[in-house]
Design a protein around this motif. Structure first.
Motif, PDB file in Angstrom:
ATOM      1  N   TYR A   1       0.890  -6.721  13.540  1.00  0.00           N
ATOM      2  CA  TYR A   1       1.552  -7.934  13.939  1.00  0.00           C
ATOM      3  C   TYR A   1       0.272  -8.613  14.938  1.00  0.00           C
ATOM      4  O   TYR A   1      -0.521  -8.297  15.229  1.00  0.00           O
ATOM      5  N   SER A   2       0.978 -10.015  15.010  1.00  0.00           N
ATOM      6  CA  SER A   2      -0.238 -10.896  15.774  1.00  0.00           C
ATOM      7  C   SER A   2      -0.594 -10.300  17.118  1.00  0.00           C
ATOM      8  O   SER A   2      -1.770 -10.736  17.630  1.00  0.00           O
ATOM      9  N   ALA A   3       0.345  -9.859  17.865  1.00  0.00           N
ATOM     10  CA  ALA A   3      -0.022  -9.318  19.150  1.00  0.00           C
ATOM     11  C   ALA A   3      -0.837  -8.027  19.333  1.00  0.00           C
ATOM     12  O   ALA A   3      -1.509  -7.589  20.351  1.00  0.00           O
ATOM     13  N   THR A   4      -1.010  -7.095  18.094  1.00  0.00           N
ATOM     14  CA  THR A   4      -1.815  -6.226  18.321  1.00  0.00           C
ATOM     15  C   THR A   4      -3.166  -6.495  17.090  1.00  0.00           C
ATOM     16  O   THR A   4      -4.057  -5.437  16.991  1.00  0.00           O
ATOM     17  N   ALA A   5      -3.400  -7.736  17.002  1.00  0.00           N
ATOM     18  CA  ALA A   5      -4.561  -7.927  16.056  1.00  0.00           C
ATOM     19  C   ALA A   5      -5.898  -7.666  16.762  1.00  0.00           C
ATOM     20  O   ALA A   5      -6.061  -7.791  18.153  1.00  0.00           O
ATOM     21  N   VAL A   6      -6.965  -7.242  16.139  1.00  0.00           N
ATOM     22  CA  VAL A   6      -8.403  -7.029  16.760  1.00  0.00           C
ATOM     23  C   VAL A   6      -9.326  -7.734  15.764  1.00  0.00           C
ATOM     24  O   VAL A   6      -9.145  -8.332  14.559  1.00  0.00           O
ATOM     25  N   THR A   7     -10.469  -8.144  16.493  1.00  0.00           N
ATOM     26  CA  THR A   7     -11.562  -8.675  15.660  1.00  0.00           C
ATOM     27  C   THR A   7     -12.585  -7.665  15.635  1.00  0.00           C
ATOM     28  O   THR A   7     -12.850  -6.900  16.841  1.00  0.00           O
TER      29      THR A   7
END
Length: 134
Positions: A21-27
């Protein structure tokens, strides 16, 4: 310390979190801590950053300077503050010593024989534990 390992981990983690999900995205970024980590990545450290670095076993003469370069880079990155917090740093390697500024250290098992100093420390600890139990 091997570029293809860092690139594989970077690609795997990026693709793994691409499905989240977008709230748990990482770079995910990769850099060589013995070479260009400080110059390329330390300005990107913000609150909540996880820094994972492989650490060569500096107890071997040929890897001493490489380990010290990694330790210096990790300590420098771990001391940068953003909103009153530092990054959470993790080192992975065969040397059991945990750096003072790192949050965690994972010590890998080894199949090589113990160094004399390791053997003496282990036998000393056994003697002390037996003496304290008596």
């Amino acid at each position: 310390d091997v570029p293809w390992v860092a690139q594989c981990v970077e690609n795997f983690a990026s693709k793994l979190f691409a499905c989240s999900y977008s709230a748990t995205a990482v770079t995910v970024f990769s850099a060589n801590p013995a070479d260009h980590l400080v110059h390329r990545m330390t300005h990107r450290i913000v609150r909540g950053t996880l820094l994972a670095c492989g650490r060569p076993d500096g107890r071997l003469v040929g890897l001493t300077s490489a380990e010290q370069s990694v330790c210096l880079a990790v300590n420098q990155a771990s001391s940068i503050q953003s909103l009153g917090e530092t990054c959470e740093s993790l080192t992975i390697g065969h040397n059991p010593y945990k750096l003072p500024l790192t949050a965690h250290h994972v010590c890998l098992k080894t199949s090589r024989p113990q160094y004399l100093c390791e053997y003496l420390l282990a036998s000393n600890r056994e003697k002390e534990s037996v003496a304290s139990q008596s």
